[in-house]
Structures are given as structure tokens and as C-alpha cells.
Design an enzyme around this catalytic site. Structure first.
Site, PDB file in Angstrom:
ATOM      1  N   HIS A 267      -0.057  -3.747  -1.767  1.00  0.00           N
ATOM      2  CA  HIS A 267      -0.117  -5.143  -1.356  1.00  0.00           C
ATOM      3  C   HIS A 267      -1.001  -5.242  -0.122  1.00  0.00           C
ATOM      4  CE1 HIS A 267       1.139  -9.126  -0.052  1.00  0.00           C
ATOM      5  NE2 HIS A 267       1.537  -9.307  -1.297  1.00  0.00           N
TER       6      HIS A 267
ATOM      7  N   ASP B  17       5.278  -8.222  -8.428  1.00  0.00           N
ATOM      8  CA  ASP B  17       4.801  -8.374  -9.798  1.00  0.00           C
ATOM      9  C   ASP B  17       5.199  -7.214 -10.695  1.00  0.00           C
ATOM     10  OD1 ASP B  17       3.679 -10.827  -9.589  1.00  0.00           O
ATOM     11  OD2 ASP B  17       1.831 -10.055  -8.729  1.00  0.00           O
TER      12      ASP B  17
HETATM   13  N1  ACO Z   1      -3.247   2.250  -7.408  1.00  0.00           N
HETATM   14  C1  ACO Z   1      -3.957   3.295  -6.884  1.00  0.00           C
HETATM   15  N2  ACO Z   1      -4.545   3.261  -5.664  1.00  0.00           N
HETATM   16  C2  ACO Z   1      -4.430   2.115  -4.960  1.00  0.00           C
HETATM   17  C3  ACO Z   1      -3.704   1.007  -5.444  1.00  0.00           C
HETATM   18  C4  ACO Z   1      -3.099   1.102  -6.714  1.00  0.00           C
HETATM   19  N3  ACO Z   1      -2.410   0.077  -7.221  1.00  0.00           N
HETATM   20  N4  ACO Z   1      -3.758   0.003  -4.537  1.00  0.00           N
HETATM   21  C5  ACO Z   1      -4.482   0.467  -3.516  1.00  0.00           C
HETATM   22  N5  ACO Z   1      -4.886   1.754  -3.762  1.00  0.00           N
HETATM   23  C6  ACO Z   1      -5.641   2.625  -2.844  1.00  0.00           C
HETATM   24  C7  ACO Z   1      -7.103   2.249  -2.827  1.00  0.00           C
HETATM   25  O1  ACO Z   1      -7.848   2.978  -3.766  1.00  0.00           O
HETATM   26  C8  ACO Z   1      -7.487   2.567  -1.402  1.00  0.00           C
HETATM   27  O2  ACO Z   1      -7.673   3.956  -1.304  1.00  0.00           O
HETATM   28  P1  ACO Z   1      -8.734   4.571  -0.239  1.00  0.00           P
HETATM   29  O3  ACO Z   1      -8.261   4.118   1.107  1.00  0.00           O
HETATM   30  O4  ACO Z   1      -8.625   6.052  -0.451  1.00  0.00           O
HETATM   31  O5  ACO Z   1     -10.070   3.992  -0.617  1.00  0.00           O
HETATM   32  C9  ACO Z   1      -6.235   2.228  -0.597  1.00  0.00           C
HETATM   33  O6  ACO Z   1      -5.142   2.368  -1.519  1.00  0.00           O
HETATM   34  C10 ACO Z   1      -6.224   0.813  -0.028  1.00  0.00           C
HETATM   35  O7  ACO Z   1      -6.489  -0.103  -1.087  1.00  0.00           O
HETATM   36  P2  ACO Z   1      -7.257  -1.468  -0.911  1.00  0.00           P
HETATM   37  O8  ACO Z   1      -7.726  -1.949  -2.247  1.00  0.00           O
HETATM   38  O9  ACO Z   1      -8.272  -1.335   0.173  1.00  0.00           O
HETATM   39  O10 ACO Z   1      -6.112  -2.398  -0.381  1.00  0.00           O
HETATM   40  P3  ACO Z   1      -6.151  -3.965  -0.373  1.00  0.00           P
HETATM   41  O11 ACO Z   1      -5.173  -4.385   0.673  1.00  0.00           O
HETATM   42  O12 ACO Z   1      -7.531  -4.496  -0.280  1.00  0.00           O
HETATM   43  O13 ACO Z   1      -5.619  -4.361  -1.841  1.00  0.00           O
HETATM   44  C11 ACO Z   1      -4.209  -4.820  -3.675  1.00  0.00           C
HETATM   45  C12 ACO Z   1      -4.325  -4.708  -2.141  1.00  0.00           C
HETATM   46  C13 ACO Z   1      -5.343  -5.689  -4.231  1.00  0.00           C
HETATM   47  C14 ACO Z   1      -2.886  -5.514  -4.013  1.00  0.00           C
HETATM   48  C15 ACO Z   1      -4.260  -3.395  -4.281  1.00  0.00           C
HETATM   49  O14 ACO Z   1      -3.197  -2.608  -3.771  1.00  0.00           O
HETATM   50  C16 ACO Z   1      -4.239  -3.413  -5.814  1.00  0.00           C
HETATM   51  O15 ACO Z   1      -5.278  -3.541  -6.448  1.00  0.00           O
HETATM   52  N6  ACO Z   1      -2.999  -3.282  -6.433  1.00  0.00           N
HETATM   53  C17 ACO Z   1      -2.900  -3.378  -7.873  1.00  0.00           C
HETATM   54  C18 ACO Z   1      -2.916  -4.843  -8.309  1.00  0.00           C
HETATM   55  C19 ACO Z   1      -1.640  -5.580  -7.955  1.00  0.00           C
HETATM   56  O16 ACO Z   1      -0.540  -5.096  -8.181  1.00  0.00           O
HETATM   57  N7  ACO Z   1      -1.806  -6.823  -7.412  1.00  0.00           N
HETATM   58  C20 ACO Z   1      -0.693  -7.683  -7.069  1.00  0.00           C
HETATM   59  C21 ACO Z   1      -0.602  -7.913  -5.602  1.00  0.00           C
HETATM   60  S1  ACO Z   1       0.827  -8.851  -5.208  1.00  0.00           S
HETATM   61  C22 ACO Z   1       0.393 -10.447  -5.485  1.00  0.00           C
HETATM   62  O17 ACO Z   1      -0.741 -10.865  -5.532  1.00  0.00           O
HETATM   63  C23 ACO Z   1       1.504 -11.371  -5.661  1.00  0.00           C
END
Ligand code: ACO
Length: 448
Positions: A327, A384
Site C-alpha cells: 500500500h 482488497d
Molecule cells: N508484489 C511484489 N513486490 C511489490 C509489491 C507487490 N504487490 N508492491 C510493492 N512491491 C515492491 C516494489 O517492487 C518495490 O520494490 P523495490 O523497492 O525493490 O523497487 C517496493 O515494493 C515498493 O513498491 P512501490 O511500487 O514503489 O510502492 P508504491 O507505494 O508506489 O505502490 C502499490 C503501492 C501500488 C499499492 C503497490 O504495492 C502494488 O502495486 N500493489 C499491488 C496492487 C494492489 O494491491 N493495489 C491495491 C492498493 S489498495 C487500494 O488502492 C485500495
């Protein structure tokens, strides 16, 4: 020290750019000039540096991709602490609200700022019921969509189309006009959510029944079959009520910021909400609940080896992510996920459901919570992850999950829109750091 080195030190001092921070202001020394920016206090959480004069004074702008550090507004509605995993609506902890309140009361709370008295509740509920129908012509618009259309696309279009049938709700300026537009929207949007579902199933369209509560009314409108009596299952109604409450607002997330941004141009409420629906549709936002189930089905079809998919999610060469994990703000357990996980367990037990995809979800949760990659990056299951599981257990089709989210988020979107308009926030218009071509002359096609 020689005269020359003293001069050099003075020169460096004069030309240095630096920032000094004190308790109530930030001093920026840039290009030999000093500028002060006040720190804006908060009731809870982050304080903000007010840089509204920055560009005029210095010619600089801030660059903050994804707005990770940018406060776009002052707000009184929702507060969340991502490190502690806490969420409050108008100051009330989400745990208390989820346990003791109901969705209609939460709509009132978000919109008006206080819990309603009995009279206020009745009058609010009655006002919504007054508009508990949608113009019949809207059915014609619905008719022309193919049955295969994604319900979120249909929902966004129908929401925008509502404007044409309720023109008075567009040009609103007073608080009373905004509240009226809000009640219209709350009443009619639940129909549109139900209708988009019935469209995908080829079912006849229902109108509302004023003898029911808001959630019961939606449940019946959406799921009533034409050939049998509708039975109101209290387990389902309670689960829906809780899910809608948990999704009702989440401060300045992507779809809410979209609603505020579109509304800041004094675009009508319906068109602003329609934009919010589109933003929510994305799999990185509300579309994640659908993506979670699709991922579970994919893992099941692939033989159900959870470890294999966890490894894929960790592999930087692979763009697969574990949907429903991580998140932007919560770097501790999402408090909504905690409540919903318990609700998911209760519902699976109450309905006696055995489902391979749900078994995979439980295994995935366990592996990810113990895996160093997920632990060190603070990637916990989000709301979610579990909401998809509950919707599936309730028999709601996957494509409808994000519509359910939209129905829950509606009061949050409206409250944020109303706050933005009442605060008189200026039109949203970010700047950019341009890195494209320098100025050049047009070249005729024959000379290219
Ligand atoms: N699976 C694997 N790796 C992940 C995941 C995941 N679900 N989420 C984040 N990471 C990793 C990234 O690859 C990144 O790694 P790095 O630092 O080595 O490059 C690190 O964790 C940080 O991730 P970011 O994408 O920079 O984090 P951000 O805060 O921008 O994104 C997000 C948050 C979009 C929710 C992300 O965690 C994601 O894509 N999750 C999956 C989709 C999801 O479940 N979305 C629902 C969110 S809740 C809502 O909207 C109600």
C-alpha cells in the site's frame, strides 16, 4: 587565515543554497537570498510546509512524482497513520465505526462532519429515499452497451450521463445546493451500480424499494431474480454493510484526488464522480480486488504452487506483483484488512464455503507474511486482498468487485468534493519540469 581565503569563505557562504528548519518555519537560502515558508499545523499526523509563494519568489518549483510528499489540500474528513496502521473517519476509529455504525450513518458522518441525531438520521435517510429511482431514459443508454462491457466503464458513463437528467445539480454554489446534489447522487448511484451488474447477467432492471435500508435496497436491486421471491440474507447484508463502511473514505487517494481535481474546475458533482470511478478502475487502485481473484484463479489453474508465484513476485526481471499486497501509505497492517480478514473468516464459516482459490489465498497470505522480501518492504495484505475473497464467497461476480468498492467510496468522494468547494480551493493545476527539446524552427515535411 589570509585575506584571500577569508574572502573565499564569505563567497561560498553567500552562494550556498541551504535550508534551515525551525519549529514553525523553513528558511530557504537560494542564490544569495533568504525566503521563509511557514509550517502549517495539523491536528494529527504530518505538518506541511506552505510553499505557495515558492515559485513567485525563487523561480523554483517542487518535483514530487506520485505526490509521495505533497499535501494537496487541508482536510477535516479522514485521517490515517500509515506507520501505525490507523484510520479515523471524522476522528472516530474505523474499528468502532465498523462494529457499531451502519453505512447510512457513515455517509451522514462523512458528509456533515458529526454523527447524526435520530431526527437528523431519519431526515437524511428520507431525503435519499425521495430520489430512489433513475430516469427511465437511462435504461436506453444502458441498453446500447454490449453485455460484455466491463461494469466499471458502464458505471462511469452512466454516472456522467446522470448530469443530463439532473441539470440543477451541476451549477451548485451554496452548501444547501451541494447537500441536495449529494443526496441525489447517493440515491441514484446505487441504482447504477445494480444496473451495471444486471446488464452483464441479462437480467431485467429493478428500481428501489423505500421500505428497505440503503444496503438492503442495493442488495435487492442488484441480485433479485425475476423468477423467484427475493430472500434478504442477513449474513450477506451485514457483510456488505461492513465492506461499504470500510471503503467509505481514505483521504487523498488516487480516485479521491481525481474527484477533487475535476471538481476544482467547478465541473458538476456527477461528472466529477464519473472521473473518480474511472480512476478507481485501475488495477493498482480499486481494480486490485478483481485482480486478486484473477491472480488466485491463475495460480490455481497453474497447479496451485504458491511458492512459485511468491518467487515470481520477488524477481525484479518479472513484472508480476502479488495483487492485494502493499500500500502506498500503510507500511504496517492495513487496519481495514484486519477487520475484513475477521469478517472473511466469519463469512466463510457461516456459509460453509470450500473454495480452492480461497485456500490459495490463505496459503499466499501465510507465505508472504513470513517471507523476508515482503516483511522488509512492509508489504502486508491490503483491504482488497480480503474484500475480493468475501465478494467471491458471497457469489458476487469478479467483474463487479470494483463496482462494490465504488459504491462504498461514494460518500467519501462526495464529502471531499463538497469540502473542496466549500473551502474555495483553487482549480488544480500542477506545474512540470520540462525536459523536452529546446526551442527550434518548424521544418517542412519535404525537408525532414
Ligand atoms: N508484489 C511484489 N513486490 C511489490 C509489491 C507487490 N504487490 N508492491 C510493492 N512491491 C515492491 C516494489 O517492487 C518495490 O520494490 P523495490 O523497492 O525493490 O523497487 C517496493 O515494493 C515498493 O513498491 P512501490 O511500487 O514503489 O510502492 P508504491 O507505494 O508506489 O505502490 C502499490 C503501492 C501500488 C499499492 C503497490 O504495492 C502494488 O502495486 N500493489 C499491488 C496492487 C494492489 O494491491 N493495489 C491495491 C492498493 S489498495 C487500494 O488502492 C485500495
Amino acid at each position: 587565515m589570509s585575506e584571500l581565503s577569508l574572502f573565499a569563505l564569505f563567497y561560498v557562504y553567500l552562494n550556498q543554497n541551504y535550508i534551515i528548519m525551525s519549529d514553525n518555519k523553513v528558511i530557504l537560502n537560494y542564490d544569495g537570498n533568504s525566503y521563509e515558508y511557514p509550517i502549517v499545523d495539523s491536528t494529527l499526523g504530518d505538518r506541511g510546509i506552505d510553499i505557495s509563494k515558492l515559485r513567485d519568489q525563487t523561480g523554483l518549483i517542487t518535483l514530487d512524482l506520485g505526490y509521495k510528499n505533497t499535501g494537496a489540500t487541508l482536510s477535516d474528513i479522514t485521517y490515517l497513520d500509515g506507520d501505525k496502521g490507523e484510520l479515523y473517519y471524522r476522528g472516530y476509529p474505523i474499528e468502532q465505526i465498523a462494529e457499531k455504525s451502519n453505512f447510512t450513518e457513515v455517509m451522514y458522518l462523512l458528509l456533515h462532519g458529526e454523527l447524526p441525531t435520530e431526527n437528523q438520521f431519519t431526515s437524511f435517510d428520507n431525503n435519499i429515499k425521495k430520489y430512489n429511482f433513475v430516469a427511465d431514459e437511462m435504461k436506453k443508454i444502458l441498453d446500447v452497451f454490449p453485455r460484455s462491457a466491463h461494469p466499471m466503464g458502464v458505471l462511469s458513463s452512466l454516472t456522467s450521463a446522470l448530469t443530463a437528467f439532473n441539470p440543477k445539480a451541476v451549477n451548485v454554489n451554496s452548501k444547501e445546493e451541494m447537500d441536495h446534489a449529494a443526496e441525489l447522487m447517493l440515491a441514484k448511484f446505487s441504482h447504477l451500480c445494480a444496473w451495471t451488474y444486471r446488464k452483464t447477467q441479462g437480467l431485467p432492471i429493478n428500481h428501489g424499494d423505500n421500505s428497505l435500508s440503503y444496503v438492503e435496497n442495493f442488495y435487492r436491486m442488484a441480485f433479485r431474480l425475476p423468477n423467484e421471491e427475493f430472500v434478504m440474507d442477513p449474513v450477506v447484508v451485514n457483510a456488505l454493510d461492513k465492506l461499504l463502511i470500510l471503503h467509505a473514505d481514505h483521504e487523498q487517494n488516487c480516485s479521491t484526488s481525481t474527484v477533487r481535481m475535476v471538481g476544482s474546475a467547478h465541473t458538476g458533482l456527477f461528472a466529477s464522480i464519473s472521473a473518480g470511478v474511472s480512476a478507481l478502475w485501475g488495477p493498482l487502485h480499486g481494480g486490485a480486488n478483481q485482480a486478486v481473484i484473477e491472480m488466485l484463479e491463475m495460480i490455481e489453474a497453474d497447479g496451485g504452487d504458491v511458492n512459485k508465484w511468491v518467487e515470481k513476485a520477488k524477481n525484479k526481471e518479472d513484472n508480476f506483483r502479488l495483487m492485494g499486497f502493499g500500500h502506498r501509505v500503510y507500511k504496517n497492517f492495513d487496519p481495514r484488512a484486519k477487520i475484513i480478514k475477521k469478517a472473511a473468516d466469519d463469512i466463510l464459516n457461516a456459509l460453509g464455503i470450500q473454495d480452492k482459490a480461497l485456500d490459495i489465498a490463505m496459503q499466499l497470505e501465510k507465505v508472504a507474511l513470513e517471507d523476508d522480501y515482503f516483511v522488509s518492504k512492509k508489504l502486508y495484505p491490503n483491504v482488497d486482498f480480503y474484500s475480493g475473497i468475501i465478494y467471491r464467497a458471497l457469489g458476487i461476480p469478479t467483474e463487479m468487485f470494483t463496482v462494490m468498492f465504488a459504491l462504498g467510496r461514494l460518500p467519501g468522494w462526495i464529502s471531499q468534493w463538497k469540502e473542496m468547494r466549500l473551502h474555495g480551493d483553487p482549480i488544480g493545476r500542477p506545474r512540470q519540469v520540462y525536459q523536452g527539446a529546446g526551442v527550434r524552427d518548424y521544418v517542412a515535411m519535404t525537408n525532414r
